[in-house]
Design a protein around this motif. Structure first.
Motif, PDB file in Angstrom:
ATOM      1  N   GLN A  50       0.939  -1.171  -0.021  1.00 18.14           N
ATOM      2  CA  GLN A  50       0.024   0.005   0.059  1.00 18.14           C
ATOM      3  C   GLN A  50       0.918   1.249   0.146  1.00 18.14           C
ATOM      4  O   GLN A  50       0.713   2.239  -0.537  1.00 18.14           O
ATOM      5  N   LYS A  51       1.782   1.173   0.758  1.00 18.61           N
ATOM      6  CA  LYS A  51       2.856   2.397   0.906  1.00 18.61           C
ATOM      7  C   LYS A  51       3.456   2.465  -0.550  1.00 18.61           C
ATOM      8  O   LYS A  51       3.473   3.851  -1.104  1.00 18.61           O
ATOM      9  N   LEU A  52       3.617   1.689  -1.341  1.00 15.67           N
ATOM     10  CA  LEU A  52       4.427   1.802  -2.622  1.00 15.67           C
ATOM     11  C   LEU A  52       3.360   2.358  -3.758  1.00 15.67           C
ATOM     12  O   LEU A  52       3.722   2.946  -4.370  1.00 15.67           O
ATOM     13  N   LEU A  53       2.087   1.618  -3.565  1.00 16.44           N
ATOM     14  CA  LEU A  53       1.110   2.203  -4.526  1.00 16.44           C
ATOM     15  C   LEU A  53       0.646   3.432  -4.258  1.00 16.44           C
ATOM     16  O   LEU A  53       0.529   4.375  -5.245  1.00 16.44           O
ATOM     17  N   ASP A  54       0.637   4.011  -3.022  1.00 18.37           N
ATOM     18  CA  ASP A  54       0.360   5.377  -2.542  1.00 18.37           C
ATOM     19  C   ASP A  54       1.538   6.447  -3.447  1.00 18.37           C
ATOM     20  O   ASP A  54       1.259   7.317  -3.646  1.00 18.37           O
ATOM     21  N   TRP A  55       2.887   5.922  -3.130  1.00 19.55           N
ATOM     22  CA  TRP A  55       3.978   6.844  -3.657  1.00 19.55           C
ATOM     23  C   TRP A  55       3.801   6.762  -5.205  1.00 19.55           C
ATOM     24  O   TRP A  55       3.939   7.939  -5.448  1.00 19.55           O
ATOM     25  N   LYS A  56       3.830   5.742  -5.720  1.00 16.61           N
ATOM     26  CA  LYS A  56       3.611   5.797  -7.339  1.00 16.61           C
ATOM     27  C   LYS A  56       2.188   6.790  -7.564  1.00 16.61           C
ATOM     28  O   LYS A  56       2.659   7.265  -8.579  1.00 16.61           O
ATOM     29  N   SER A  57       1.164   6.553  -7.027  1.00 19.09           N
ATOM     30  CA  SER A  57       0.093   7.304  -7.375  1.00 19.09           C
ATOM     31  C   SER A  57       0.288   8.685  -7.350  1.00 19.09           C
ATOM     32  O   SER A  57      -0.004   9.561  -8.071  1.00 19.09           O
ATOM     33  N   SER A  58       1.014   9.289  -6.346  1.00 15.05           N
ATOM     34  CA  SER A  58       1.487  10.599  -5.875  1.00 15.05           C
ATOM     35  C   SER A  58       2.559  11.122  -6.960  1.00 15.05           C
ATOM     36  O   SER A  58       2.360  12.092  -7.572  1.00 15.05           O
ATOM     37  N   LEU A  59       3.584  10.171  -7.333  1.00 20.61           N
ATOM     38  CA  LEU A  59       4.232  10.685  -8.650  1.00 20.61           C
ATOM     39  C   LEU A  59       3.913  10.714  -9.684  1.00 20.61           C
ATOM     40  O   LEU A  59       3.969  11.768 -10.421  1.00 20.61           O
ATOM     41  N   LEU A  60       2.731   9.763 -10.086  1.00 15.88           N
ATOM     42  CA  LEU A  60       2.160   9.923 -11.375  1.00 15.88           C
ATOM     43  C   LEU A  60       1.070  11.220 -11.583  1.00 15.88           C
ATOM     44  O   LEU A  60       0.998  11.657 -12.404  1.00 15.88           O
ATOM     45  N   ASP A  61       0.635  11.602 -10.529  1.00 17.79           N
ATOM     46  CA  ASP A  61      -0.357  12.742 -10.231  1.00 17.79           C
ATOM     47  C   ASP A  61       0.605  13.985 -10.512  1.00 17.79           C
ATOM     48  O   ASP A  61       0.078  14.793 -11.321  1.00 17.79           O
ATOM     49  N   ASP A  62       1.708  14.088  -9.917  1.00 20.39           N
ATOM     50  CA  ASP A  62       2.500  14.960 -10.030  1.00 20.39           C
ATOM     51  C   ASP A  62       3.012  15.331 -11.625  1.00 20.39           C
ATOM     52  O   ASP A  62       3.018  16.392 -11.966  1.00 20.39           O
ATOM     53  N   SER A  63       3.235  14.133 -12.136  1.00 13.69           N
ATOM     54  CA  SER A  63       3.781  13.889 -13.556  1.00 13.69           C
ATOM     55  C   SER A  63       2.709  14.572 -14.317  1.00 13.69           C
ATOM     56  O   SER A  63       2.941  15.243 -15.392  1.00 13.69           O
ATOM     57  N   ARG A  64       1.327  14.201 -14.146  1.00 15.59           N
ATOM     58  CA  ARG A  64       0.201  14.582 -14.890  1.00 15.59           C
ATOM     59  C   ARG A  64       0.274  16.087 -14.894  1.00 15.59           C
ATOM     60  O   ARG A  64      -0.054  16.859 -16.026  1.00 15.59           O
TER      61      ARG A  64
END
Length: 141
Positions: A30-44
């Motif tokens: 869950q920690k990894l998925l949250d981190w990935k989601s945050s990075l992808l949101d920033d990227s968008r």
């Protein structure tokens, strides 16, 4: 794995429980998925901002400043893209059962280290040895 194992609680992995049990694995997943989601949101957001921000700036200094800002932003995004790849790799290790174990020694990586850097693939000791070797190699050139 069960989704409800971690949700709704303030669970933190502890040294006194079996290493990489289902609860710990779900916590890190869950920690990894949250981190990935945050990075992808920033990227968008960056991509949208760059598309909207394209404009003709007549002043050379202002244009150079904006180009420098864009280059920095793109470099940051490239680092984040590489980080997402490492997160995906860590998620695969959770699935194949190798997550949390040092790829050099096979020993467990400390929970503190994994909590601080869940993409870690080496124990602190192995990482330090690797960095010392890298430094010696660099200094010999």
């Amino acid at each position: 794995m069960k989704q409800d194992v971690v949700e709704g609680s303030e669970y933190k992995p502890a040294e006194d429980e079996p290493f990489m049990n289902d609860r710990q694995l779900e916590y890190f997943r869950q920690k990894l998925l949250d981190w990935k989601s945050s990075l992808l949101d920033d990227s968008r957001g960056t991509i949208e901002g760059m598309q909207e921000g394209t404009r003709n700036i007549p002043d050379i200094a202002d244009r150079a400043s904006e180009e420098t800002d864009r280059a920095l932003e793109l470099r940051t995004r490239d680092r984040q893209r590489k980080l997402v790849a490492k997160i995906d790799s860590a998620l695969r290790r959770i699935e194949d059962g190798s997550f949390g174990y040092c790829e050099v020694t096979g020993e467990p990586i400390s929970l503190k280290r994994l909590d601080a850097r869940p993409i870690a693939t080496m124990s602190l000791e192995a990482q330090e040895r690797h960095e010392r070797k890298e430094k010696v190699y660099r200094d010999d050139r």
